[in-house]
Design a protein around this motif. Sequence first.
Motif, PDB file in Angstrom:
ATOM      1  N   SER A  23     -10.557   4.719   0.278  1.00  0.00           N
ATOM      2  CA  SER A  23     -10.426   4.310   1.671  1.00  0.00           C
ATOM      3  C   SER A  23     -11.704   3.640   2.154  1.00  0.00           C
ATOM      4  N   LEU A  25     -13.208   2.371   5.699  1.00  0.00           N
ATOM      5  CA  LEU A  25     -13.003   2.454   7.143  1.00  0.00           C
ATOM      6  C   LEU A  25     -13.791   1.347   7.840  1.00  0.00           C
ATOM      7  N   ASN A  66      -8.059   1.730   8.483  1.00  0.00           N
ATOM      8  CA  ASN A  66      -8.204   2.360   7.167  1.00  0.00           C
ATOM      9  C   ASN A  66      -7.651   1.402   6.117  1.00  0.00           C
ATOM     10  N   THR A  68      -7.508   0.054   1.994  1.00  0.00           N
ATOM     11  CA  THR A  68      -7.465   0.685   0.676  1.00  0.00           C
ATOM     12  C   THR A  68      -7.828  -0.328  -0.397  1.00  0.00           C
TER      13      THR A  68
END
Length: 320
Positions: A23, A25, A66, A68
């Motif tokens: 992840s 952020l 978020n 990925t």
Amino acid sequence: SNLVLTDVRSPERLLEGAGGEQSILARVRSTGSVYLNEAEVTLSIDDTVVDRQRVDLSEASEAVVNLTGDFDATGVRRGRVTVNGDNFRADNDFYFTVDVARKIRVLLVNGESSPNWFDDEGHWFGLAVSSTETSPFSLDTVESDRLTSQLLSQHDVAVLLNVGDLTNTQARDLIQYTRDGGALLIAPGDRVQPEQFNQQLGEISPARLQEASGDFLDDYYVIADYDRRHPILQPLDIDWTARFQRHWQLIPSDDADVLMRFDNTLPALVERQVGEGKIILFASTMDLEWNNLALDENFYNKKIELRQKVLGMISKKDIE
């Protein structure tokens, strides 16, 4: 109107096999006199877009996204988070790197394997170096008859535990492997004949084997002194309580360094630089036959510190 990335949180260092999807952020804010209700945020890894998301700013001027990304491949991965939707590009990109470190390949040559884990020569060593996914080591275990130069070339470290039946060809392969930059750790036990060991590996060994000291009665030895400046011993600021019923008497080479001594002043751990590689000789075993080192509380409490130190060093170009 302006969209800005005020912060991006990403991992700095990952270990091979533990990267996978991570992840990232990103904090996006709408600033300026003209308010923007939405934005698009993208994540690129090594100049390839791997994730794209729309951001709703209609109810707040700031939002956390978020994203990925996949970090399976080893090496330094270059990441970039970009926000789109305004006409001012100067603050729309945020760059970062993730160092995905390759695990150290360890080849364990088990000289006394056993179906009973308690008696197996390599069981405790295996627990110490590769019992968790967070270990910086990957471990392959073979018996001595499967040791080849090709197998050695696929590993960074070779470990010989109580291996007493090396052929002359295997001994020559180990010598060449070490001279070419491999690391070799040897812990001889009762299956090793000193004459054969000195003849086959004396060219690179940090010390010559003489005879095994001690017995299996009430008497024992302990580690009395060690080199606290050495990279592998710096984390181990402890009092050694492990008991050694037996150990080999060693005669160190002139160019070898004694890293540990028993309380009878005899060497316990000896290191030598050979060509581009290094070899370390331990004067006792790493199972329970000659000592209780594997059952000592420091064996488990301090191995975590040692792993952390290796993780801190693993990304450096030169690993000691």
